[in-house]
Structure formats: structure tokens, C-alpha cells
Design a protein around this motif. Structure first.
Motif, mmCIF file in Angstrom:
data_model
loop_
_atom_site.group_PDB
_atom_site.id
_atom_site.type_symbol
_atom_site.label_atom_id
_atom_site.label_comp_id
_atom_site.label_asym_id
_atom_site.label_seq_id
_atom_site.Cartn_x
_atom_site.Cartn_y
_atom_site.Cartn_z
ATOM 1 N N PRO A 162 3.779 -3.436 -9.332
ATOM 2 C CA PRO A 162 4.094 -3.301 -7.842
ATOM 3 C C PRO A 162 5.228 -2.613 -7.340
ATOM 4 N N SER A 163 5.203 -2.407 -6.050
ATOM 5 C CA SER A 163 6.330 -1.486 -5.577
ATOM 6 C C SER A 163 7.427 -2.449 -5.673
ATOM 7 N N GLY A 164 8.672 -1.822 -5.616
ATOM 8 C CA GLY A 164 10.224 -2.649 -5.950
ATOM 9 C C GLY A 164 10.307 -3.443 -4.418
ATOM 10 N N LEU B 32 0.739 -1.256 0.063
ATOM 11 C CA LEU B 32 0.121 -0.076 -0.054
ATOM 12 C C LEU B 32 0.853 1.305 0.077
ATOM 13 N N HIS B 33 0.789 2.229 -0.897
ATOM 14 C CA HIS B 33 1.428 3.363 -1.126
ATOM 15 C C HIS B 33 0.500 4.519 -1.356
ATOM 16 N N VAL C 245 -2.153 -1.256 -3.569
ATOM 17 C CA VAL C 245 -3.242 -0.441 -3.297
ATOM 18 C C VAL C 245 -2.520 1.071 -3.220
ATOM 19 N N ARG C 246 -3.175 1.944 -3.989
ATOM 20 C CA ARG C 246 -2.794 3.546 -4.041
ATOM 21 C C ARG C 246 -3.720 4.329 -3.610
ATOM 22 N N LEU C 247 -3.553 4.991 -2.637
ATOM 23 C CA LEU C 247 -4.423 6.103 -1.717
ATOM 24 C C LEU C 247 -3.914 7.005 -1.155
#
Length: 263
Positions: free
Chosen positions: A161-163, A152-153, A206-208
Motif C-alpha cells: 500500500p501507499s505510505g 488509489l494512485h 488501486v493502480r490506474l
């Protein structure tokens, strides 16, 4: 005294890194880089009025005027590789927190730094707790092969996805290998509902707004479950790792991928 430049200093992570370098008695900030900056000196910004540090808009101009030991990079994926390669070619040790590097790009940089005997670091995550989370997850995968990763970022993050999630998945895959999970007859009613697939495990992004950086690794087995989670509530959580990286790359003779290699 380690001489440092910060690329991407006007971003949230870059600004935090800039302040860390200024406040660390072992470091000397000799310049900052951002092609979109309108300033010529950091003292044009309210929080840095007492300083005299040049702002560069082109990396080629930077190396003509200052001779840094370390290049901290918190930019964006589309320029991070060029920045890192440029730093290496100019004998500057990169400490890179920007994600989005391909495996071939990392391999090429490692080969080149070995030839030059130049230290460097690319780290998907600089938070010490996040490194421990990944190591704990890899250990748990020895006993819990069924796992899903939820990262989640904040909503301005460009890559998914994130690293960190990719690195976690790679570390888990090294332990358990390919393992197909779930019902083989499963059908997504909406494409992407089950997330990205990596060696049989699922990764969900997740991006919020309001989030910083968070990751949960969820394991399941017969009659029990195990959750390993890390939360960064403030970007200051990454700075211990960034500072450590800046010190350690001075001792290395090649680039390494992952902060865990320095702990």
C-alpha cells in the motif's frame, strides 16, 4: 536563503518540486540529482533555459561541488534510504517524499539525527488535506472501530500500500488497537480479494492511469457509515507541504516522520 538540492528531478514529483524551489523567494536551488540524466545543466531543458544550475549524476560528486542546507528527495524506494542516510552523514537536512522506508530504517535515521542535532522530515504525504484526512480518521476511529482503507494512485507507483495508507492505518491502530473485523469464517475465493491486513483492518490498493493520489477511509457501524476522503488532482497540491518542510527542518534538531508533526 535556504540552499536546496532536488534528487529525482526528472520524475513527475521531482520536477514539480524543482519548479517550486525555483519560484520560491526563500529558496535557492543549487543543484539537482539524477543518475539517469544526460544533461550537465538544467538550462539544457526547454523549461529552464534561463537558469544555470548544475545537474549531478552521482551524490558523491554533488557534495564536493555544492553545500546545500536541504536535500529534497523524490526518487524511488530502493535508493531513498541510501540517499537520506547520505544526506544526514553530510550534514544536509533531508525532506523526503519517497515512501517505502521500514520502521527500523526510520528509527535509525531518527537516532542518528538526534546525535547530530540535525533536522529532517520523511512524509508519506505532503498535501495538507491528506494530513487532515488522517487526523480526522484517527479521531473517528474512537467511535467507529470497523474501518477499511482504499487508496488509489497512478499506475506507475511502485509501492503498495501507499505510505499514506500505512500511516493512516498506524494512526487508527494507536486509537483502537487490534480489532478483528468481519466474519471469522470468511473465505477468499481469489487470494488477496480482501486486501492487505493491518491490525485487523483491510487496506486496498488501486493502480490506474489517470489517477494522481486519492484515499478513502470507510467506517461502518450499526445503521450508519462514515466516509473520509482526500483527493490530489495535481501534484502541485503537495508543494505547500514540501515548502513548509524545507523551512521547518532548519529549526528542528532531529528527523520527524509525518508532516503533521510540523503543523
Amino acid at each position: 536563503m535556504i540552499k536546496i538540492v532536488v534528487a529525482g528531478f526528472k520524475g513527475k514529483m521531482g520536477l514539480t518540486a524543482t519548479k517550486m524551489v525555483i519560484e520560491n523567494e526563500k529558496f535557492e536551488l543549487v543543484g539537482v540529482l539524477d543518475p539517469m540524466a544526460t544533461e550537465a545543466n538544467l538550462n539544457e531543458l526547454p523549461e529552464f533555459v534561463q537558469l544555470d544550475i548544475p545537474v549531478f549524476h552521482q551524490k558523491e560528486e554533488l557534495v564536493k561541488q555544492v553545500k546545500p542546507d536541504v536535500w529534497i528527495d523524490f526518487t524511488i524506494p530502493k535508493v531513498a534510504y541510501q540517499h537520506t542516510l547520505f544526506a544526514v552523514e553530510n550534514g544536509i537536512r533531508p525532506v523526503v517524499g519517497t515512501t517505502g522506508f521500514t520502521e527500523s530504517q526510520v528509527a535509525g535515521l531518527i537516532t542518528q539525527t538526534k546525535e547530530q542535532q540535525l533536522g529532517g522530515l520523511i512524509a508519506p504525504n505532503f498535501a495538507i488535506g491528506a494530513i487532515l484526512m488522517m487526523q480526522f480518521a484517527a479521531k473517528a476511529a474512537e467511535y467507529f472501530p470497523d474501518v477499511e482503507i482504499m487508496e488509489l494512485h497512478h499506475d506507475q507507483k511502485l509501492d503498495a500500500p501507499s505510505g499514506t495508507a500505512i500511516k493512516t492505518a498506524e494512526m487508527i491502530a494507536e486509537v483502537r488497537g487490534y480489532h478483528q473485523q468481519g466474519n471469522p469464517a470468511e473465505k477468499e475465493l481469489i487470494k488477496g480479494a480482501r486486501g492487505a491486513d493491518f491490525e485487523g483492518m483491510k487496506i486496498h490498493s488501486v493502480r490506474l492511469p489517470g489517477l494522481v493520489a486519492h484515499q478513502q477511509v470507510q467506517f461502518g457501524s450499526a445503521g450508519e457509515g462514515l466516509t473520509i476522503r482526500h483527493d490530489s488532482y495535481d501534484r502541485a497540491s503537495f508543494m505547500t507541504g514540501v515548502a513548509l518542510g524545507c523551512e521547518k527542518v532548519m529549526e528542528l534538531d532531529q528527523l520527524v516522520y509525518g508532516l503533521e508533526n510540523l503543523l
